[in-house]
Design a protein around this motif. Structure first.
Motif, PDB file in Angstrom:
ATOM      1  N   MET A   1      35.369  72.906  84.297  1.00  0.00           N
ATOM      2  CA  MET A   1      35.502  73.894  83.207  1.00  0.00           C
ATOM      3  C   MET A   1      35.759  73.166  81.896  1.00  0.00           C
ATOM      4  O   MET A   1      36.761  72.481  81.743  1.00  0.00           O
ATOM      5  N   PRO A   2      34.848  73.259  80.922  1.00  0.00           N
ATOM      6  CA  PRO A   2      35.086  72.579  79.636  1.00  0.00           C
ATOM      7  C   PRO A   2      36.225  73.252  78.877  1.00  0.00           C
ATOM      8  O   PRO A   2      36.474  74.435  79.050  1.00  0.00           O
ATOM      9  N   LYS A   3      36.919  72.446  78.099  1.00  0.00           N
ATOM     10  CA  LYS A   3      38.093  72.978  77.403  1.00  0.00           C
ATOM     11  C   LYS A   3      37.887  72.959  75.898  1.00  0.00           C
ATOM     12  O   LYS A   3      37.011  72.257  75.376  1.00  0.00           O
ATOM     13  N   GLY A   4      38.728  73.717  75.208  1.00  0.00           N
ATOM     14  CA  GLY A   4      38.802  73.647  73.750  1.00  0.00           C
ATOM     15  C   GLY A   4      37.544  74.110  73.057  1.00  0.00           C
ATOM     16  O   GLY A   4      37.130  75.255  73.182  1.00  0.00           O
ATOM     17  N   LYS A   5      36.898  73.158  72.382  1.00  0.00           N
ATOM     18  CA  LYS A   5      35.800  73.480  71.471  1.00  0.00           C
ATOM     19  C   LYS A   5      34.627  74.187  72.166  1.00  0.00           C
ATOM     20  O   LYS A   5      33.969  75.023  71.569  1.00  0.00           O
ATOM     21  N   ASP A   6      34.421  73.872  73.437  1.00  0.00           N
ATOM     22  CA  ASP A   6      33.246  74.431  74.102  1.00  0.00           C
ATOM     23  C   ASP A   6      33.450  75.883  74.537  1.00  0.00           C
ATOM     24  O   ASP A   6      32.501  76.635  74.617  1.00  0.00           O
ATOM     25  N   THR A   7      34.704  76.274  74.813  1.00  0.00           N
ATOM     26  CA  THR A   7      34.940  77.634  75.278  1.00  0.00           C
ATOM     27  C   THR A   7      35.313  78.577  74.137  1.00  0.00           C
ATOM     28  O   THR A   7      35.060  79.765  74.218  1.00  0.00           O
ATOM     29  N   ALA A   8      35.934  78.066  73.068  1.00  0.00           N
ATOM     30  CA  ALA A   8      36.397  78.930  71.981  1.00  0.00           C
ATOM     31  C   ALA A   8      35.215  79.411  71.149  1.00  0.00           C
ATOM     32  O   ALA A   8      34.159  78.785  71.123  1.00  0.00           O
ATOM     33  N   LEU A   9      35.391  80.564  70.493  1.00  0.00           N
ATOM     34  CA  LEU A   9      34.345  81.089  69.626  1.00  0.00           C
ATOM     35  C   LEU A   9      34.131  80.179  68.429  1.00  0.00           C
ATOM     36  O   LEU A   9      33.020  79.939  67.998  1.00  0.00           O
ATOM     37  N   MET A  10      35.216  79.693  67.865  1.00  0.00           N
ATOM     38  CA  MET A  10      35.131  78.743  66.748  1.00  0.00           C
ATOM     39  C   MET A  10      36.430  77.955  66.679  1.00  0.00           C
ATOM     40  O   MET A  10      37.444  78.393  67.209  1.00  0.00           O
ATOM     41  N   SER A  11      36.395  76.779  66.066  1.00  0.00           N
ATOM     42  CA  SER A  11      37.626  75.999  65.944  1.00  0.00           C
ATOM     43  C   SER A  11      38.375  76.461  64.692  1.00  0.00           C
ATOM     44  O   SER A  11      37.812  77.144  63.835  1.00  0.00           O
ATOM     45  N   TRP A  12      39.635  76.078  64.573  1.00  0.00           N
ATOM     46  CA  TRP A  12      40.436  76.562  63.438  1.00  0.00           C
ATOM     47  C   TRP A  12      39.900  76.054  62.119  1.00  0.00           C
ATOM     48  O   TRP A  12      40.126  76.648  61.070  1.00  0.00           O
ATOM     49  N   LYS A  13      39.127  74.937  62.182  1.00  0.00           N
ATOM     50  CA  LYS A  13      38.588  74.383  60.931  1.00  0.00           C
ATOM     51  C   LYS A  13      37.476  75.254  60.363  1.00  0.00           C
ATOM     52  O   LYS A  13      37.194  75.222  59.175  1.00  0.00           O
ATOM     53  N   GLU A  14      36.831  76.039  61.255  1.00  0.00           N
ATOM     54  CA  GLU A  14      35.716  76.880  60.805  1.00  0.00           C
ATOM     55  C   GLU A  14      36.156  78.284  60.405  1.00  0.00           C
ATOM     56  O   GLU A  14      35.347  79.054  59.891  1.00  0.00           O
ATOM     57  N   VAL A  15      37.427  78.623  60.669  1.00  0.00           N
ATOM     58  CA  VAL A  15      37.895  79.969  60.353  1.00  0.00           C
ATOM     59  C   VAL A  15      37.873  80.165  58.839  1.00  0.00           C
ATOM     60  O   VAL A  15      38.422  79.343  58.109  1.00  0.00           O
ATOM     61  N   PRO A  16      37.207  81.243  58.353  1.00  0.00           N
ATOM     62  CA  PRO A  16      37.167  81.422  56.908  1.00  0.00           C
ATOM     63  C   PRO A  16      38.544  81.727  56.332  1.00  0.00           C
ATOM     64  O   PRO A  16      39.420  82.215  57.041  1.00  0.00           O
ATOM     65  N   PHE A  17      38.709  81.456  55.063  1.00  0.00           N
ATOM     66  CA  PHE A  17      39.980  81.640  54.375  1.00  0.00           C
ATOM     67  C   PHE A  17      40.444  83.097  54.501  1.00  0.00           C
ATOM     68  O   PHE A  17      39.669  84.020  54.260  1.00  0.00           O
ATOM     69  N   GLY A  18      41.669  83.302  54.913  1.00  0.00           N
ATOM     70  CA  GLY A  18      42.206  84.654  55.052  1.00  0.00           C
ATOM     71  C   GLY A  18      41.649  85.399  56.241  1.00  0.00           C
ATOM     72  O   GLY A  18      41.806  86.605  56.341  1.00  0.00           O
ATOM     73  N   CYS A  19      40.967  84.702  57.142  1.00  0.00           N
ATOM     74  CA  CYS A  19      40.337  85.329  58.317  1.00  0.00           C
ATOM     75  C   CYS A  19      39.391  86.461  57.935  1.00  0.00           C
ATOM     76  O   CYS A  19      39.324  87.485  58.609  1.00  0.00           O
ATOM     77  N   TYR A  20      38.716  86.303  56.816  1.00  0.00           N
ATOM     78  CA  TYR A  20      37.748  87.324  56.431  1.00  0.00           C
ATOM     79  C   TYR A  20      36.501  87.217  57.286  1.00  0.00           C
ATOM     80  O   TYR A  20      36.108  86.122  57.680  1.00  0.00           O
ATOM     81  N   ILE A  21      35.870  88.355  57.548  1.00  0.00           N
ATOM     82  CA  ILE A  21      34.561  88.372  58.190  1.00  0.00           C
ATOM     83  C   ILE A  21      33.552  88.526  57.072  1.00  0.00           C
ATOM     84  O   ILE A  21      33.601  89.498  56.314  1.00  0.00           O
ATOM     85  N   LEU A  22      32.659  87.546  56.896  1.00  0.00           N
ATOM     86  CA  LEU A  22      31.834  87.502  55.693  1.00  0.00           C
ATOM     87  C   LEU A  22      30.485  88.199  55.863  1.00  0.00           C
ATOM     88  O   LEU A  22      29.702  88.252  54.938  1.00  0.00           O
ATOM     89  N   GLU A  23      30.225  88.708  57.052  1.00  0.00           N
ATOM     90  CA  GLU A  23      28.932  89.308  57.331  1.00  0.00           C
ATOM     91  C   GLU A  23      29.181  90.739  57.810  1.00  0.00           C
ATOM     92  O   GLU A  23      30.104  90.968  58.585  1.00  0.00           O
ATOM     93  N   SER A  24      28.340  91.700  57.395  1.00  0.00           N
ATOM     94  CA  SER A  24      28.562  93.066  57.869  1.00  0.00           C
ATOM     95  C   SER A  24      27.782  93.294  59.162  1.00  0.00           C
ATOM     96  O   SER A  24      26.681  92.795  59.311  1.00  0.00           O
ATOM     97  N   GLY A  25      28.380  94.026  60.051  1.00  0.00           N
ATOM     98  CA  GLY A  25      27.706  94.383  61.302  1.00  0.00           C
ATOM     99  C   GLY A  25      27.326  93.194  62.159  1.00  0.00           C
ATOM    100  O   GLY A  25      26.309  93.220  62.838  1.00  0.00           O
TER     101      GLY A  25
END
Lengths: 313, 99
Positions: free
Chosen positions: B1-25
């Motif tokens: 079972m791969p860990k960390g980067k391979d299972t997560a949706l995104m790493s904390w470095k890629e999280v946009p500022f303020g956890c905004y979702i920048l795309e609609s729908g």
């Protein structure tokens, strides 16, 4: 009849809007009637809306990070202040229009989506305030008759006898001991221009009512009955059948209150017995015949009262 | 079972500022089709193209093709069976999904 509604022709099965302001890929349970009602309401309103969403199922399933199902501007706020935030949004739009920073003739509807807990219990005070101040917004209550999102706790809108985790049946109890709170009547008592009840089983009726609510100037309230297979213990495919049965057994009558005048939009002349509706759901399976008779009497009395209101008002 | 980067949706470095979702729908990227245990199957001979399945689908799975039939898109279909129960002609049947 209101003059804003005079020109409105209504939707029909042939001219349904094609756009989907609510995107697929949301995480509602299989057979969710609430998300269906939300989808139909947004379909009727179109893309020119600002959605305000109180905490509840519809907020949770539509916005788990990093995804969102909303293709329209959307703001999530706490349980109790959905109506207050909607009034703020509406007031801000008014100011922007006055200052010339927003096109004056562009119509934007402010619409609130809240559950029955967020409407009838926690948000009632903010709702009452917003209705009383007369903001031009639509409040849509998606009523699934308990706090389903947190694990089926009873709310003010839970019907008599229903089993929830905080009203369990046993030796000393038979489930929910109080009757369902009549929130549309509370909204109508504010003297607002438009109040309606709708269910997703009659989708054209729902879409027309939501559109009418958006067209009137001033506050409007739409109470939508939303079956919840998870909380009610019913089959996913039975959601639409339950929504239809609730109307046919007179448990959830469909009516409109336009400027204080009651109109029954679907008259039920030959009602089915309430048993037919109750036996499809696990939350009512502990009820004895006596309880069912009690429910039947109450349902008949309530419908009789509604008929009288429609006649004399 | 791969860990960390391979299972997560995104790493904390890629999280946009303020956890905004920048795309609609953008939930269209989340395929809910794998929740399904039953699959709707349309019998085109019985279908009258009324569109009840299209309007009653909570997952917006039905789309009209050139001939006017409403065809299910199994990417998002959760297999709830509402379409089969509302179909006035009984043209849709639910069959068990094969693995």
């Amino acid at each position: 009849m209101l003059k804003e509604l005079a020109k409105f022709k209504g939707f029909s099965a042939k001219n349904l809007p094609k756009e989907e302001p609510f995107a697929p890929g949301h995480r509602a349970c299989q057979g969710c009637g609430e998300v269906l009602a939300l989808r139909l309401a947004l379909k009727a309103l179109g893309m020119n809306v600002i959605a305000v969403s109180a905490t509840g199922c519809m907020e949770i399933i539509s916005s788990p990070f990093p995804y969102t199902s909303w293709r329209v501007p959307w703001i999530h706020i706490a349980f109790e202040n959905a109506a207050a935030v909607a009034s703020g949004v509406e007031a801000a739009l008014k100011v922007l229009k006055r200052k010339g920073r927003f096109p004056k003739n562009r119509r934007v509807d402010v619409v609130v989506f809240a559950g029955d807990g967020g409407t009838g219990d926690i948000g009632l005070q903010a709702l009452s305030g917003a209705l009383e101040r007369g903001h031009d917004f639509v409040y849509i209550c998606l009523d699934n008759e308990a706090y389903m999102n947190t694990g089926v706790q009873r709310s003010g809108c839970t019907p008599y006898g229903a089993m929830t985790t905080t009203s369990p049946p046993g030796k000393k109890s038979f489930g929910q001991m109080t009757w369902k709170k009549n929130v549309p009547a509370i909204a109508a008592a504010h003297g607002i221009p438009y109040v309606a009840t709708a269910t997703p089983a009659f989708f054209l009726d729902l879409m027309n009512k939501v559109k009418k609510a958006a067209l009137v100037n001033g506050p409007a309230y739409v109470h939508v009955y939303a079956p919840c297979p998870t909380g009610w213990g019913s089959k996913g495919e039975d959601s639409i059948r339950l929504a239809k049965l609730a109307v046919e057994t007179r448990i959830f009558p469909l009516y409109e209150v336009i400027e204080g005048k009651y109109y029954i939009t679907r008259k039920i002349t030959k009602p089915k017995p309430v048993e037919e509706y109750l036996k499809l759901q696990r939350r009512f399976r502990h009820l004895t015949e006596e309880h069912i008779r009690e429910i039947q009497q109450r349902v008949d009395a309530e419908y009789e009262r509604l008929l009288r209101l429609a006649e004399c008002l | 079972m791969p860990k960390g980067k391979d299972t997560a949706l995104m790493s904390w470095k890629e999280v946009p500022f303020g956890c905004y979702i920048l795309e609609s729908g953008n939930s269209v990227k989340f395929k809910t089709g794998d929740w399904r245990s039953f699959r709707p199957v349309l019998d085109k001979e019985k279908c009258i193209k009324c569109g009840q399945c299209y309007i009653m689908c909570p997952d917006m799975s039905y789309n009209q093709d050139e001939e006017g039939y409403y065809i299910v898109d199994l990417t998002y279909c959760k297999g709830c069976g509402i379409c089969a129960s509302v179909c006035p002609k009984g043209a849709i049947t639910m069959v068990v999904e094969e693995v």
